[in-house]
Structure formats: structure tokens, C-alpha cells
Design a protein around this motif. Structure first.
Motif, PDB file in Angstrom:
ATOM      1  N   GLU A 151      47.016  38.216  57.162  1.00  0.00           N
ATOM      2  CA  GLU A 151      45.940  37.769  58.044  1.00  0.00           C
ATOM      3  C   GLU A 151      46.154  36.330  58.503  1.00  0.00           C
ATOM      4  O   GLU A 151      45.850  35.980  59.635  1.00  0.00           O
ATOM      5  CB  GLU A 151      44.585  37.890  57.341  1.00  0.00           C
ATOM      6  CG  GLU A 151      44.074  39.301  57.239  1.00  0.00           C
ATOM      7  CD  GLU A 151      43.721  39.899  58.590  1.00  0.00           C
ATOM      8  OE1 GLU A 151      43.208  39.167  59.455  1.00  0.00           O
ATOM      9  OE2 GLU A 151      43.958  41.099  58.769  1.00  0.00           O
ATOM     10  N   LEU A 152      46.663  35.492  57.611  1.00  0.00           N
ATOM     11  CA  LEU A 152      46.875  34.088  57.957  1.00  0.00           C
ATOM     12  C   LEU A 152      48.078  33.884  58.863  1.00  0.00           C
ATOM     13  O   LEU A 152      48.194  32.853  59.520  1.00  0.00           O
ATOM     14  CB  LEU A 152      47.053  33.256  56.683  1.00  0.00           C
ATOM     15  CG  LEU A 152      45.816  33.088  55.812  1.00  0.00           C
ATOM     16  CD1 LEU A 152      46.168  32.345  54.535  1.00  0.00           C
ATOM     17  CD2 LEU A 152      44.730  32.358  56.572  1.00  0.00           C
TER      18      LEU A 152
ATOM     19  N   PRO B  26      46.716  33.748  63.303  1.00  0.00           N
ATOM     20  CA  PRO B  26      45.294  33.378  63.340  1.00  0.00           C
ATOM     21  C   PRO B  26      44.620  33.612  64.688  1.00  0.00           C
ATOM     22  O   PRO B  26      43.416  33.547  64.789  1.00  0.00           O
ATOM     23  CB  PRO B  26      45.324  31.881  63.011  1.00  0.00           C
ATOM     24  CG  PRO B  26      46.654  31.422  63.492  1.00  0.00           C
ATOM     25  CD  PRO B  26      47.595  32.580  63.302  1.00  0.00           C
ATOM     26  N   TYR B  27      45.418  33.905  65.736  1.00  0.00           N
ATOM     27  CA  TYR B  27      44.840  34.119  67.062  1.00  0.00           C
ATOM     28  C   TYR B  27      44.830  35.616  67.355  1.00  0.00           C
ATOM     29  O   TYR B  27      45.843  36.280  67.288  1.00  0.00           O
ATOM     30  CB  TYR B  27      45.648  33.396  68.131  1.00  0.00           C
ATOM     31  CG  TYR B  27      45.933  31.959  67.793  1.00  0.00           C
ATOM     32  CD1 TYR B  27      44.902  31.059  67.595  1.00  0.00           C
ATOM     33  CD2 TYR B  27      47.231  31.500  67.647  1.00  0.00           C
ATOM     34  CE1 TYR B  27      45.151  29.749  67.275  1.00  0.00           C
ATOM     35  CE2 TYR B  27      47.490  30.184  67.331  1.00  0.00           C
ATOM     36  CZ  TYR B  27      46.449  29.309  67.146  1.00  0.00           C
ATOM     37  OH  TYR B  27      46.708  28.022  66.830  1.00  0.00           O
TER      38      TYR B  27
ATOM     39  N   ASN C 212      38.903  38.278  60.933  1.00  0.00           N
ATOM     40  CA  ASN C 212      39.314  37.067  60.224  1.00  0.00           C
ATOM     41  C   ASN C 212      40.045  36.069  61.109  1.00  0.00           C
ATOM     42  O   ASN C 212      40.502  35.045  60.619  1.00  0.00           O
ATOM     43  CB  ASN C 212      40.214  37.442  59.033  1.00  0.00           C
ATOM     44  CG  ASN C 212      39.460  38.205  57.980  1.00  0.00           C
ATOM     45  OD1 ASN C 212      38.283  37.938  57.752  1.00  0.00           O
ATOM     46  ND2 ASN C 212      40.112  39.152  57.356  1.00  0.00           N
ATOM     47  N   ASP C 213      40.197  36.354  62.382  1.00  0.00           N
ATOM     48  CA  ASP C 213      40.882  35.435  63.287  1.00  0.00           C
ATOM     49  C   ASP C 213      39.951  34.320  63.738  1.00  0.00           C
ATOM     50  O   ASP C 213      38.737  34.406  63.596  1.00  0.00           O
ATOM     51  CB  ASP C 213      41.425  36.193  64.506  1.00  0.00           C
ATOM     52  CG  ASP C 213      42.575  37.110  64.127  1.00  0.00           C
ATOM     53  OD1 ASP C 213      43.237  36.841  63.112  1.00  0.00           O
ATOM     54  OD2 ASP C 213      42.802  38.100  64.845  1.00  0.00           O
ATOM     55  N   LEU C 214      40.543  33.286  64.297  1.00  0.00           N
ATOM     56  CA  LEU C 214      39.749  32.162  64.793  1.00  0.00           C
ATOM     57  C   LEU C 214      38.867  32.617  65.952  1.00  0.00           C
ATOM     58  O   LEU C 214      39.307  33.391  66.804  1.00  0.00           O
ATOM     59  CB  LEU C 214      40.680  31.043  65.262  1.00  0.00           C
ATOM     60  CG  LEU C 214      41.488  30.358  64.170  1.00  0.00           C
ATOM     61  CD1 LEU C 214      42.485  29.390  64.796  1.00  0.00           C
ATOM     62  CD2 LEU C 214      40.589  29.620  63.214  1.00  0.00           C
TER      63      LEU C 214
END
Length: 192
Positions: free
Chosen positions: A110-111, A114-115, A120-122
Motif C-alpha cells: 500500500e505504501l 501512495p497516489y 489508503n491512498d493520499l
């Protein structure tokens, strides 16, 4: 094209320079330099965000990690069954480390990106909407009003003391404060 941000940055810088040369922006040079510095800092942050999006996790390392997790998943229950004789503790001792490794791997996945549109994305759309509303607020005509005092404002200290209900208070004015400090220094109280 791919260089939209660079082109827009260049256009903004050229518009600022042209407006300053024509006298539209009557700003001192140090303040104008700060504007260019802020634009540059924003572009550097954009480049850093682009690096995160473009740099993928090394594929061989990801495959090796997946292989080790599979080996860990297969062999941990076997080893725990050989080491722990209890039928209750053995499944718990086998499940917890395997579950923990899978959780760490899914968190890393997931990390990695991040987009996007995952939960869980920004929240890029919310951040963009917040920035756009801030920019639209600055474009309104009411944003450029200079603050000032009304004609009814009391501007002298003597008039302010007369009109304020606290005028009889000893804390008004520096003279009473200094007087209180001097008298306090001269007569210290001893605690017995």
C-alpha cells in the motif's frame, strides 16, 4: 504533453517579470525574489512527488520477498508442530508470525504507490480542491482591501483612558507598572 507543469511555471515567471517591468507590480525586489523562491520551492516539491510516483520498488526484490513469505508460511507451522507439543498453543504460535509477515507485506504494498483511488491512498482530490478554493479566495476583489481605522476610532491614549471603563484601574499605563515594580523591589517580604 508531459511537461505541463514546467511550461506553466515558465509562463507564470514570464508574466511576473513582464508585469514588474510594466509597473503593474509595484513590489520591492526582495519581495519579488521571495515570490520566485516560493514558486521554485513548489516546483521542487512537485519533482519530489513525481519521483515517488515514477520510482517503482525493484521487481526482483519484490519477488524474493514473496518467495520468502511463502516459505515462511509453509515451514512455520511444521516447525512449530515439532517444537510445541500443546495442541492449543501450537496453532497460535504458528499463526501469529505468519499473519504478521503477511500484514507487513500488504502494508508495504500500500505504501509503495501512495497516489491512486484506494482507501489508503493520499486524498489528492480533497487537497487539490482545498488549494483551488484558497486560490479562488485570493482572486476575489474583497481580498485586496487594505485594513484601516474608521473615522470614529479613538487614536490617543488620553482619549482612550477617558472612554474606557478600566481607566481607574492601576494597571493602566507604563508609569503605574514601573511604580509597582520599583515598590516591589524595595520592600521584599521575608517568609519565616
Amino acid at each position: 504533453g508531459e511537461n505541463r507543469v514546467e511550461v506553466l511555471l515558465h509562463m507564470i515567471q514570464m508574466l511576473i517579470a513582464a508585469a514588474h517591468d510594466k509597473g503593474v507590480l509595484r513590489v520591492a525586489a526582495p519581495i519579488l525574489t521571495r515570490v520566485y523562491q516560493t514558486l521554485s520551492r513548489g516546483f521542487v516539491n512537485f519533482i519530489n512527488a513525481q519521483k515517488i510516483a515514477d520510482t517503482m520498488f525493484p521487481f526482483p526484490f519484490a519477488q524474493l520477498t514473496t518467495m520468502f513469505i511463502v516459505v515462511h508460511t509453509v515451514f512455520t507451522p511444521v516447525i512449530m508442530a515439532a517444537v510445541i507439543p500443546s495442541k492449543v498453543l501450537c496453532p497460535i504460535a504458528a499463526f501469529l508470525p505468519v499473519f504478521g509477515m503477511h500484514c507487513l507485506n500488504f502494508t508495504a504494498m500500500e505504501l509503495e504507490l501512495p497516489y491512486g483511488d484506494d482507501d489508503n491512498d493520499l486524498p489528492l482530490e480533497k487537497l487539490q480542491a482545498k488549494m483551488n478554493s484558497g486560490l479562488l479566495m485570493l482572486v476575489r476583489e474583497t481580498s485586496d482591501i487594505l485594513p484601516g481605522l474608521s473615522d470614529k476610532a479613538v487614536k490617543s491614549l488620553a482619549d482612550l483612558r477617558r472612554t474606557c471603563p478600566m481607566s481607574n484601574n492601576a494597571s493602566w499605563g507604563m508609569a503605574s507598572v514601573r511604580k509597582g515594580v520599583k515598590s516591589h523591589k524595595r520592600s521584599p517580604k521575608l517568609v519565616s
